[in-house]
Design a protein around this motif. Sequence first.
Motif, PDB file in Angstrom:
ATOM      1  N   GLU A 230       0.785  -1.288  -0.103  1.00 48.13           N
ATOM      2  CA  GLU A 230       0.009   0.080   0.044  1.00 48.13           C
ATOM      3  C   GLU A 230       0.819   1.331  -0.066  1.00 48.13           C
ATOM      4  N   ARG A 231       1.873   1.351   0.772  1.00 48.50           N
ATOM      5  CA  ARG A 231       2.674   2.430   1.003  1.00 48.50           C
ATOM      6  C   ARG A 231       3.331   2.725  -0.186  1.00 48.50           C
ATOM      7  N   ILE A 232       3.960   1.689  -0.928  1.00 53.69           N
ATOM      8  CA  ILE A 232       4.836   1.764  -2.144  1.00 53.69           C
ATOM      9  C   ILE A 232       3.944   2.232  -3.175  1.00 53.69           C
ATOM     10  N   GLN A 233       2.528   1.731  -3.245  1.00 52.61           N
ATOM     11  CA  GLN A 233       1.603   2.166  -4.222  1.00 52.61           C
ATOM     12  C   GLN A 233       1.224   3.609  -4.275  1.00 52.61           C
ATOM     13  N   GLU A 234       1.245   4.144  -2.933  1.00 48.84           N
ATOM     14  CA  GLU A 234       0.915   5.608  -2.444  1.00 48.84           C
ATOM     15  C   GLU A 234       1.958   6.138  -3.156  1.00 48.84           C
ATOM     16  N   GLU A 235       3.368   5.791  -3.071  1.00 50.74           N
ATOM     17  CA  GLU A 235       4.560   6.677  -3.619  1.00 50.74           C
ATOM     18  C   GLU A 235       4.297   6.712  -5.325  1.00 50.74           C
ATOM     19  N   PHE A 236       4.198   5.592  -5.533  1.00 50.04           N
ATOM     20  CA  PHE A 236       4.316   5.463  -7.012  1.00 50.04           C
ATOM     21  C   PHE A 236       3.078   6.142  -7.803  1.00 50.04           C
ATOM     22  N   PHE A 237       2.099   6.194  -7.264  1.00 53.81           N
ATOM     23  CA  PHE A 237       0.898   7.043  -7.486  1.00 53.81           C
ATOM     24  C   PHE A 237       1.314   8.660  -7.668  1.00 53.81           C
ATOM     25  N   HIS A 238       2.048   9.050  -6.699  1.00 59.08           N
ATOM     26  CA  HIS A 238       2.472  10.298  -6.773  1.00 59.08           C
ATOM     27  C   HIS A 238       3.583  10.744  -7.871  1.00 59.08           C
ATOM     28  N   THR A 239       4.486   9.784  -7.989  1.00 61.58           N
ATOM     29  CA  THR A 239       5.519   9.663  -9.025  1.00 61.58           C
ATOM     30  C   THR A 239       4.898   9.715 -10.166  1.00 61.58           C
ATOM     31  N   PHE A 240       3.841   8.700 -10.723  1.00 66.10           N
ATOM     32  CA  PHE A 240       3.214   8.844 -11.816  1.00 66.10           C
ATOM     33  C   PHE A 240       2.623  10.016 -12.071  1.00 66.10           C
ATOM     34  N   ASN A 241       1.788  10.716 -11.207  1.00 66.65           N
ATOM     35  CA  ASN A 241       1.192  11.797 -11.529  1.00 66.65           C
ATOM     36  C   ASN A 241       2.074  12.851 -12.010  1.00 66.65           C
ATOM     37  N   ALA A 242       3.418  12.887 -11.110  1.00 62.57           N
ATOM     38  CA  ALA A 242       4.191  14.160 -11.414  1.00 62.57           C
ATOM     39  C   ALA A 242       4.935  13.909 -12.784  1.00 62.57           C
ATOM     40  N   LEU A 243       5.200  12.816 -13.167  1.00 65.33           N
ATOM     41  CA  LEU A 243       5.879  12.795 -14.589  1.00 65.33           C
ATOM     42  C   LEU A 243       4.710  12.823 -15.663  1.00 65.33           C
ATOM     43  N   HIS A 244       3.353  12.103 -15.460  1.00 66.66           N
ATOM     44  CA  HIS A 244       2.608  12.495 -16.430  1.00 66.66           C
ATOM     45  C   HIS A 244       2.125  13.838 -16.641  1.00 66.66           C
ATOM     46  N   GLU A 245       1.992  14.671 -15.606  1.00 74.09           N
ATOM     47  CA  GLU A 245       1.471  16.021 -15.794  1.00 74.09           C
ATOM     48  C   GLU A 245       2.649  16.903 -16.259  1.00 74.09           C
ATOM     49  N   GLY A 246       4.010  16.459 -16.115  1.00 75.29           N
ATOM     50  CA  GLY A 246       5.079  17.077 -16.705  1.00 75.29           C
ATOM     51  C   GLY A 246       5.162  16.552 -18.247  1.00 75.29           C
ATOM     52  N   HIS A 247       4.502  15.806 -18.635  1.00 73.90           N
ATOM     53  CA  HIS A 247       4.481  15.315 -20.234  1.00 73.90           C
ATOM     54  C   HIS A 247       5.761  14.242 -20.357  1.00 73.90           C
ATOM     55  N   LYS A 248       6.063  13.757 -19.237  1.00 76.21           N
ATOM     56  CA  LYS A 248       7.405  12.795 -19.375  1.00 76.21           C
ATOM     57  C   LYS A 248       6.726  11.316 -19.693  1.00 76.21           C
ATOM     58  N   GLN A 249       7.651  10.665 -20.438  1.00 74.37           N
ATOM     59  CA  GLN A 249       7.150   9.470 -20.695  1.00 74.37           C
ATOM     60  C   GLN A 249       7.200   8.247 -19.733  1.00 74.37           C
ATOM     61  N   ILE A 250       6.362   7.574 -19.527  1.00 71.64           N
ATOM     62  CA  ILE A 250       6.204   6.351 -18.721  1.00 71.64           C
ATOM     63  C   ILE A 250       5.896   5.124 -19.507  1.00 71.64           C
ATOM     64  N   VAL A 251       6.829   4.067 -19.361  1.00 73.31           N
ATOM     65  CA  VAL A 251       6.435   2.643 -20.064  1.00 73.31           C
ATOM     66  C   VAL A 251       6.772   1.748 -18.881  1.00 73.31           C
ATOM     67  N   LEU A 252       5.579   0.674 -18.986  1.00 77.04           N
ATOM     68  CA  LEU A 252       5.516  -0.171 -17.575  1.00 77.04           C
ATOM     69  C   LEU A 252       5.348  -1.559 -18.317  1.00 77.04           C
ATOM     70  N   THR A 253       5.954  -2.497 -17.936  1.00 77.98           N
ATOM     71  CA  THR A 253       5.597  -4.018 -18.343  1.00 77.98           C
ATOM     72  C   THR A 253       4.929  -4.811 -17.257  1.00 77.98           C
ATOM     73  N   CYS A 254       4.289  -5.802 -17.390  1.00 77.26           N
ATOM     74  CA  CYS A 254       3.647  -6.473 -16.528  1.00 77.26           C
ATOM     75  C   CYS A 254       3.290  -8.104 -17.183  1.00 77.26           C
ATOM     76  N   ASP A 255       2.921  -8.831 -16.144  1.00 77.39           N
ATOM     77  CA  ASP A 255       2.759 -10.342 -16.719  1.00 77.39           C
ATOM     78  C   ASP A 255       1.203 -10.522 -17.206  1.00 77.39           C
ATOM     79  N   ARG A 256       0.429  -9.457 -16.855  1.00 79.38           N
ATOM     80  CA  ARG A 256      -1.015  -9.629 -16.969  1.00 79.38           C
ATOM     81  C   ARG A 256      -1.740  -8.172 -17.211  1.00 79.38           C
ATOM     82  N   PRO A 257      -2.894  -8.132 -17.448  1.00 80.92           N
ATOM     83  CA  PRO A 257      -3.494  -6.895 -17.933  1.00 80.92           C
ATOM     84  C   PRO A 257      -3.672  -5.945 -16.484  1.00 80.92           C
ATOM     85  N   ALA A 258      -3.479  -4.777 -16.374  1.00 80.29           N
ATOM     86  CA  ALA A 258      -3.597  -4.083 -15.029  1.00 80.29           C
ATOM     87  C   ALA A 258      -4.682  -4.389 -14.276  1.00 80.29           C
TER      88      ALA A 258
END
Length: 454
Positions: A230-258
Motif C-alpha cells: 500500500e505505501r509503495i503504491q501511494e508513492e508510485f501514484f504520486h511519482t506517476f502523476n508528477a511525470l504524467h503532468e510534466g508530459h514525461k514518458q512512462i513505460v510499464l511492463t507486466c505479466d497480466r493486464p492491469a
Amino acid sequence: MQTSAEKIWGGAQQLLRTMLNTDIYNLWFLPIRAVALEGETLVLEVANDFCEVWLKDNYLGLISDVLAQASGQNLKVKFHVNAAGSTLGAPGSDHKTKAKPDAEPVERNAPVRGEIAFNPKNTFESFVVGENNNHAHAAAMAVSQAPGKSYNPLFLYGGVGLGKTHLLHAIGQYIGGTKKGARVTYLSSEKFTNEYIDAIQNNQLVRFRRKHRQADVLLIDDIQFLAGKERIQEEFFHTFNALHEGHKQIVLTCDRPAAEIQNLEHRLVSRFEWGLVTEMQPPDVETRMAILRKKEKAMGVELPDEVVHFLANRIRTNIRRLEGALIRVASFASLTGKKLTLTVVEGLLREVLHEEGRYTVNIDSIQKKVAEHYDIRLADMTSKRRPENIAFPRQVAMFLSRQMTESSLNTIGEAFGGRDHGTVLHACRLVKDRMEVDATVRQAVLYLEKQLLR
C-alpha cells in the motif's frame, strides 16, 4: 600464459567492437588488459574498483559469451584492479586519457549510476517482429521517437520470456542515443520498492523523489510486484502523476493486464490504462524461425536446417528459452567439432525439452478442459447444437486450439465435428473481441490457458 591470455582477449575485443556502440566499447572495454590465464580463468586488469563492479553487474554475461566464442571453451572471468589505479583510461580514473572525453555522452545516455545498465544486445534492430508482437513493437518505436507525446503511459503485458524487457531496453537506448541529455531511469518495481524502503530508513525521501520524479523517461519492469504494497503504491501514484503532468514518458511492463493485478489500487489501474495497453503473445513457428536465424547471424554460426527447424517446433512458449537452447547447441558444436544430429541435440536439451513438454497441449486436452469448465458434455464440442451455452464454450475451445497448438484451421475444424476453416476463424475473432470488452470472458480464457499449461 600471458601471450595466450592476450590473444584470447584480443579476439574477444574484436567481437565486442562489432556488438557495442563505439563510445561504450572505448569507455569500458578498450582499456582492459588480459594479464594471465590461470587454468580455466582469464584474469582481466581494470582501472579501479568502480570499473570492476560495473563490469560484473552489467557486462559479465556478455564478456563470458565473447570469451567462449574467441577461445572455444567456457572460461571464467576474474578482475584484477590495477595497483597504480590511473594507468588505464576508464571511468572513475583521475588520469587524463583520451578516453576521458567520451565518458560524458555515454554517462548521459546510460541509466543513473547504480541502476541496472541496458543490455547492449536489446535494441530495436535485434528485436524480431512477428504477428505476436508487431503492435507492441510499433508502440515502443512511437514512444521512443516522441517521448511523452503519444501513448503515455505505454503498458506492455505478456508471459515470461516474450520480449517485454527487450523492448524496455530498446526504448531506453534509443532515447539515450538520439536525445542528448535525456534523463532515462530504468528499474524493476522490486528495485523501486527497495530504494523507497532504503530512503525511509536513511531519511533520504526527498532525494529519492527528486531522482524519480525529475526523470524524462521512466521505464518500470514487472509492475505487478506493487500488488499488496500500500505505501509503495501511494508513492508510485504520486511519482506517476508528477511525470504524467510534466508530459514525461512512462513505460510499464507486466505479466497480466492491469485490471487483473490483485490488490492493486483502482486509481493505479485506471492510470495504467490511460495510454496504450498492448499484449505480447508467444511467437508462431515462423517468428521462432526468424528469431533463431537472427541469433545465428549475431553469433556468427550456421546450424543445419533440420536442427533449426527442430528447435523452432519443439520450443514454443518462451523466446529466452529458445535462444538459450540455440546457444547451448552452437557452443557444443564449436567446442567439440562433432556433427550435430537430432539425436545429439535431443540429448543436449533433455531438460529444456522436458520443461517445454509440460506446456505441450493438444486439441483433445483443450476440449476436455473447456467442457469441464463450462459444465457441458465433451460430445457437445463436436455436435451441431448451437445454443449459446454450448456454442460459446466450443468457440473458446477453438480459440485456445489456435493459440496453443500448431494445428491448422482445417485441422481444428475437423476436430470440432468437421467444421470448415472459416467457422474456426470466425470463432477465434469472436472470442478475441469478447475478451477485449468483457473482463469475465478474458479471465475465464486466461484461467483455462493457465490450467492447460500446468
